[in-house]
Scaffold this active site. Structure first.
Site, PDB file in Angstrom:
ATOM      1  N   CYS A  14      35.973  -5.692   2.314  1.00  0.00           N
ATOM      2  CA  CYS A  14      35.781  -5.779   0.856  1.00  0.00           C
ATOM      3  C   CYS A  14      36.562  -4.717   0.089  1.00  0.00           C
ATOM      4  O   CYS A  14      36.653  -4.770  -1.128  1.00  0.00           O
ATOM      5  CB  CYS A  14      34.307  -5.641   0.512  1.00  0.00           C
ATOM      6  SG  CYS A  14      33.642  -4.075   1.083  1.00  0.00           S
ATOM      7  N   CYS A  33      27.449  -3.691   4.797  1.00  0.00           N
ATOM      8  CA  CYS A  33      27.630  -2.606   3.830  1.00  0.00           C
ATOM      9  C   CYS A  33      27.009  -1.303   4.337  1.00  0.00           C
ATOM     10  O   CYS A  33      27.472  -0.222   3.983  1.00  0.00           O
ATOM     11  CB  CYS A  33      27.010  -2.976   2.490  1.00  0.00           C
ATOM     12  SG  CYS A  33      27.527  -4.595   1.887  1.00  0.00           S
TER      13      CYS A  33
HETATM   14 FE1  FES Z   1      31.713  -3.810   0.273  1.00  0.00          FE
HETATM   15 FE2  FES Z   1      29.129  -3.963   0.298  1.00  0.00          FE
HETATM   16  S1  FES Z   1      30.505  -5.448  -0.409  1.00  0.00           S
HETATM   17  S2  FES Z   1      30.369  -2.419   1.184  1.00  0.00           S
END
Ligand code: FES
Length: 135
Positions: free
Chosen positions: A38, A107
């Site tokens: 992400c 995460c």
């Molecule tokens: Fe990137 Fe949670 S979406 S760490």
């Protein structure tokens, strides 16, 4: 506070009021980790004295679950001996937060990875002490 969507009250609390956020003066260990899926990032500072984590701070540029995980991790490891802290898994961080939605478990991984990387940074510094720059 009431539960918001898939997040527990504890997650929301640590997201809204992160503990130990910022930079740590006098830190003797530091690590930057990123989540390639992400692009979120976390920096962890530790102050280690006699193999005990006496102080800790973090800065996380990321989603709410990552911020809450970072905050929870700092509360868990403050005052903890290094060998115990190294046993902490991201699942334990998520559990301490009252759970994370399955899509958000990754995460919490940044918190575990940052801790391991910071301890490694500390160990390396012990081997090669930072010396004053030659003028
Ligand atoms: Fe990137 Fe949670 S979406 S760490």
């Amino acid at each position: 506070m009431t539960q918001l969507g898939p997040y527990s009250e504890k997650v929301m609390d640590h997201f809204m009021n992160p503990r130990n956020m910022g930079e740590l003066e006098g830190a003797n260990a530091i690590a930057d980790v990123g989540n390639p899926s992400c692009g979120d990032m976390m920096r962890l500072y530790l102050k280690i004295e006699n193999n005990i984590i006496t102080d800790v701070k973090f800065k996380t540029f990321g989603c709410g679950a990552a911020i809450a995980s970072s905050s929870m991790l700092t509360e868990m490891i403050k005052g903890m001996p290094l060998d115990e802290a190294l046993k902490i898994t991201n699942q334990e961080v998520a559990d301490a937060l009252g759970g994370l939605p399955p899509v958000k478990i990754h995460c919490s991984l940044m918190a575990e990875e940052a801790l391991k990387a910071a301890v490694e940074n500390y160990e390396n510094r012990k081997k090669e002490p930072i010396t004053a720059k030659a003028s």
